[in-house]
Design an enzyme around this catalytic site. Structure first.
Site, PDB file in Angstrom:
ATOM      1  N   ARG A 179      -3.117  14.233  -0.864  1.00 55.27           N
ATOM      2  CA  ARG A 179      -2.523  13.612  -2.065  1.00 55.27           C
ATOM      3  C   ARG A 179      -1.315  14.398  -2.578  1.00 55.27           C
ATOM      4  O   ARG A 179      -1.117  14.548  -3.793  1.00 55.27           O
ATOM      5  CB  ARG A 179      -3.559  13.442  -3.194  1.00 55.27           C
ATOM      6  CG  ARG A 179      -4.743  12.599  -2.846  1.00 55.27           C
ATOM      7  CD  ARG A 179      -4.368  11.154  -2.513  1.00 55.27           C
ATOM      8  NE  ARG A 179      -5.534  10.477  -2.015  1.00 55.27           N
ATOM      9  CZ  ARG A 179      -5.842  10.382  -0.702  1.00 55.27           C
ATOM     10  NH1 ARG A 179      -5.040  10.867   0.222  1.00 55.27           N
ATOM     11  NH2 ARG A 179      -6.924   9.764  -0.321  1.00 55.27           N
ATOM     12  N   SER A 229      -9.284   6.162  -7.746  1.00 54.94           N
ATOM     13  CA  SER A 229     -10.027   7.403  -8.007  1.00 54.94           C
ATOM     14  C   SER A 229      -9.273   8.210  -9.045  1.00 54.94           C
ATOM     15  O   SER A 229      -8.104   8.542  -8.851  1.00 54.94           O
ATOM     16  CB  SER A 229     -10.141   8.242  -6.737  1.00 54.94           C
ATOM     17  OG  SER A 229     -10.968   7.582  -5.827  1.00 54.94           O
ATOM     18  N   GLU A 299      -6.239  13.056 -10.059  1.00 55.80           N
ATOM     19  CA  GLU A 299      -5.425  12.480  -8.978  1.00 55.80           C
ATOM     20  C   GLU A 299      -4.361  11.567  -9.598  1.00 55.80           C
ATOM     21  O   GLU A 299      -3.224  11.516  -9.153  1.00 55.80           O
ATOM     22  CB  GLU A 299      -6.296  11.677  -8.007  1.00 55.80           C
ATOM     23  CG  GLU A 299      -5.454  10.956  -6.963  1.00 55.80           C
ATOM     24  CD  GLU A 299      -6.262  10.317  -5.839  1.00 55.80           C
ATOM     25  OE1 GLU A 299      -7.347  10.815  -5.507  1.00 55.80           O
ATOM     26  OE2 GLU A 299      -5.774   9.313  -5.302  1.00 55.80           O
TER      27      GLU A 299
HETATM   28  C1  LIG Z   1      -8.258  -0.222  -6.964  1.00 57.20           C
HETATM   29  C2  LIG Z   1      -7.441   0.954  -6.458  1.00 57.20           C
HETATM   30  C3  LIG Z   1      -7.750   1.518  -5.233  1.00 57.20           C
HETATM   31  C4  LIG Z   1      -7.006   2.607  -4.748  1.00 57.20           C
HETATM   32  N1  LIG Z   1      -7.340   3.140  -3.543  1.00 57.20           N
HETATM   33  C5  LIG Z   1      -6.634   4.198  -3.068  1.00 57.20           C
HETATM   34  C6  LIG Z   1      -6.964   4.785  -1.795  1.00 57.20           C
HETATM   35  O1  LIG Z   1      -7.854   4.348  -1.088  1.00 57.20           O
HETATM   36  N2  LIG Z   1      -6.217   5.860  -1.385  1.00 57.20           N
HETATM   37  C7  LIG Z   1      -5.200   6.380  -2.132  1.00 57.20           C
HETATM   38  O2  LIG Z   1      -4.556   7.341  -1.702  1.00 57.20           O
HETATM   39  N3  LIG Z   1      -4.868   5.832  -3.331  1.00 57.20           N
HETATM   40  C8  LIG Z   1      -5.553   4.770  -3.817  1.00 57.20           C
HETATM   41  N4  LIG Z   1      -5.211   4.230  -5.027  1.00 57.20           N
HETATM   42  C9  LIG Z   1      -4.121   4.841  -5.835  1.00 57.20           C
HETATM   43  C10 LIG Z   1      -2.729   4.225  -5.619  1.00 57.20           C
HETATM   44  O3  LIG Z   1      -2.817   2.877  -5.231  1.00 57.20           O
HETATM   45  C11 LIG Z   1      -1.932   5.014  -4.579  1.00 57.20           C
HETATM   46  O4  LIG Z   1      -1.720   6.348  -5.007  1.00 57.20           O
HETATM   47  C12 LIG Z   1      -0.551   4.358  -4.318  1.00 57.20           C
HETATM   48  O5  LIG Z   1       0.027   4.955  -3.197  1.00 57.20           O
HETATM   49  C13 LIG Z   1       0.408   4.480  -5.497  1.00 57.20           C
HETATM   50  O6  LIG Z   1       1.548   3.666  -5.217  1.00 57.20           O
HETATM   51  P1  LIG Z   1       2.383   2.963  -6.387  1.00 57.20           P
HETATM   52  O7  LIG Z   1       3.545   2.283  -5.771  1.00 57.20           O
HETATM   53  O8  LIG Z   1       1.492   2.127  -7.213  1.00 57.20           O
HETATM   54  O9  LIG Z   1       2.867   4.244  -7.186  1.00 57.20           O
HETATM   55  P2  LIG Z   1       2.957   4.416  -8.769  1.00 57.20           P
HETATM   56  O10 LIG Z   1       1.579   4.437  -9.329  1.00 57.20           O
HETATM   57  O11 LIG Z   1       3.922   3.481  -9.349  1.00 57.20           O
HETATM   58  O12 LIG Z   1       3.567   5.888  -8.834  1.00 57.20           O
HETATM   59  C14 LIG Z   1       2.815   7.002  -8.396  1.00 57.20           C
HETATM   60  C15 LIG Z   1       3.742   8.222  -8.363  1.00 57.20           C
HETATM   61  O13 LIG Z   1       4.699   8.038  -7.328  1.00 57.20           O
HETATM   62  C16 LIG Z   1       6.023   8.105  -7.865  1.00 57.20           C
HETATM   63  N5  LIG Z   1       6.828   7.136  -7.118  1.00 57.20           N
HETATM   64  C17 LIG Z   1       6.655   5.779  -7.006  1.00 57.20           C
HETATM   65  N6  LIG Z   1       7.595   5.251  -6.202  1.00 57.20           N
HETATM   66  C18 LIG Z   1       8.372   6.277  -5.787  1.00 57.20           C
HETATM   67  C19 LIG Z   1       9.516   6.372  -4.955  1.00 57.20           C
HETATM   68  N7  LIG Z   1      10.067   5.304  -4.354  1.00 57.20           N
HETATM   69  N8  LIG Z   1      10.077   7.592  -4.751  1.00 57.20           N
HETATM   70  C20 LIG Z   1       9.549   8.694  -5.334  1.00 57.20           C
HETATM   71  N9  LIG Z   1       8.465   8.679  -6.156  1.00 57.20           N
HETATM   72  C21 LIG Z   1       7.887   7.484  -6.369  1.00 57.20           C
HETATM   73  C22 LIG Z   1       5.895   7.789  -9.342  1.00 57.20           C
HETATM   74  O14 LIG Z   1       6.920   8.402 -10.080  1.00 57.20           O
HETATM   75  C23 LIG Z   1       4.532   8.407  -9.655  1.00 57.20           C
HETATM   76  O15 LIG Z   1       4.685   9.776  -9.880  1.00 57.20           O
HETATM   77  C24 LIG Z   1      -5.932   3.128  -5.520  1.00 57.20           C
HETATM   78  C25 LIG Z   1      -5.622   2.531  -6.757  1.00 57.20           C
HETATM   79  C26 LIG Z   1      -6.357   1.467  -7.225  1.00 57.20           C
HETATM   80  C27 LIG Z   1      -5.985   0.845  -8.533  1.00 57.20           C
END
Ligand SMILES: Cc1cc2nc3c(=O)[nH]c(=O)nc-3n(C[C@H](O)[C@H](O)[C@H](O)COP(=O)(O)OP(=O)(O)OC[C@H]3O[C@@H](n4cnc5c(N)ncnc54)[C@H](O)[C@@H]3O)c2cc1C
Length: 306
Positions: A179, A229, A299
């Site tokens: 992560r 999580s 996380e």
């Molecule tokens: C139901 C559910 C299940 C999930 N299951 C998992 C799982 O199995 N495994 C897992 O790892 N995660 C899981 N997650 C967490 C999440 O989906 C992941 O961490 C995902 O990769 C976040 O992507 P996002 O685009 O939504 O990022 P955001 O939540 O929008 O941003 C997360 C971080 O990344 C940064 N960011 C976003 N885009 C960029 C970019 N282009 N460049 C630089 N920084 C950026 C943001 O500033 C922030 O700090 C889950 C979440 C939910 C709600």
């Protein structure tokens, strides 16, 4: 700089429909929580991100990057300055003899990428199919599940520095670990990713995607808003198991609750505020420390004024 001056600047660089003033962030987070952002700007082109970088740098305006908002908790007080949603699209597949090379825009949802790869019989990305994030967010978090993580598939990343310069990083240079990536250490913005993946059998790829989706449905409270999580796995313990053993399933403050289905998830049962979620987080941390001596670490990421 006054709000109307910022708006006028943005309007010169982006279409009007990509700029929102005083936007409630609860509409842009999976938690369905979050106060007002001064500006919510959607960037569909690299030049649009560069324009926002110029503006925020020159006038010292705070800048927050967002993907799909699925790993963040936004404060009830909202976010000052500009929230920049990275919505760079595009997915191109180049088929080599043994491997496929896939260029993906940072704004592409993982589910969509996974479906496109399934259609082309490209394997190794099944693990990401049920993660509700964008490619950019997943790279930053080195998102992973079911034994796979982004680190395993990335060949290189193209990103922007805060000065607006393009930079390419190899997998090694991304400092991927659990992560974590270089994007947590430095303010780099992911623009696109090149993946390298092997070919596979369509039925087998589909079977894995189905199996993981079924497992998520059975184990995760997907009917409620959350950020997945809440806490990281420990080096020698499974955090959700510890929380469960501390009798915290169902623990709630307001509408924020430790899920009764999966102790690792804190859910929004309807009208939870960020402050309710933080209170539950703090209580869980405290009780786990008292009862097991283990420090647990967030996380999810906190954005805005806490
Ligand atoms: C139901 C559910 C299940 C999930 N299951 C998992 C799982 O199995 N495994 C897992 O790892 N995660 C899981 N997650 C967490 C999440 O989906 C992941 O961490 C995902 O990769 C976040 O992507 P996002 O685009 O939504 O990022 P955001 O939540 O929008 O941003 C997360 C971080 O990344 C940064 N960011 C976003 N885009 C960029 C970019 N282009 N460049 C630089 N920084 C950026 C943001 O500033 C922030 O700090 C889950 C979440 C939910 C709600």
């Amino acid at each position: 700089m006054e709000k109307n001056q910022i708006y006028d600047f943005l309007l010169k660089e982006l279409p009007k429909e990509q700029i929102k003033i005083d936007e409630l962030m609860k509409y842009h987070t999976n938690f369905k929580i979050g106060g007002i952002a001064d500006f919510y700007v959607i960037a569909k082109k690299v030049s649009q991100i560069q324009a926002v970088l110029r503006l925020t740098k020159e006038y010292k305006i705070p800048l927050t990057i967002l993907g799909n908002g699925s790993n963040v908790l936004v404060s009830d007080k909202g976010i000052r300055g500009i929230v920049l949603k990275i919505a760079i699209e595009g997915l191109e597949i180049r088929k080599g003899k043994d491997y496929a090379y896939i260029t993906v825009g940072a704004g592409e949802p993982l589910g969509k990428v996974s479906y496109s790869l399934l259609k082309e019989e490209i394997a190794g990305f099944e693990f990401a199919s049920g993660i509700p994030g964008t490619m950019g967010g997943a790279i930053r978090m080195n998102a992973g599940a079911y034994g796979g993580e982004m680190k395993d598939c990335v060949l290189s990343i193209t990103c922007l520095t805060r000065d607006g310069n393009l930079k390419e990083l190899s997998n090694n240079e991304c400092n991927f670990s659990y992560r974590h990536s270089i994007f947590c250490e430095q303010p780099l913005i992911v623009i696109k990713t090149e993946l390298k993946l092997p070919y596979g059998n369509k039925e087998e790829i589909q079977a894995k995607i189905d199996e993981y989706a079924q497992s998520r449905k059975e184990k995760q409270p997907l009917q409620y808003p959350s950020a997945g999580s809440t806490f990281k796995r420990g080096s020698d313990f499974i955090t959700a198991k510890l929380i469960d053993e501390c009798g915290l399933k169902g623990y709630s403050i307001g509408d924020a609750q430790v899920s009764t289905m999966h102790a690792g998830f804190i859910i929004n049962k309807g009208n939870a505020t960020a402050s309710d979620i933080i209170s539950v987080i703090n209580a869980v941390k405290q009780k786990v420390l008292e009862q097991t001596g283990k420090q647990i670490e967030l996380e999810i990421e906190l954005l805005g004024e806490f």
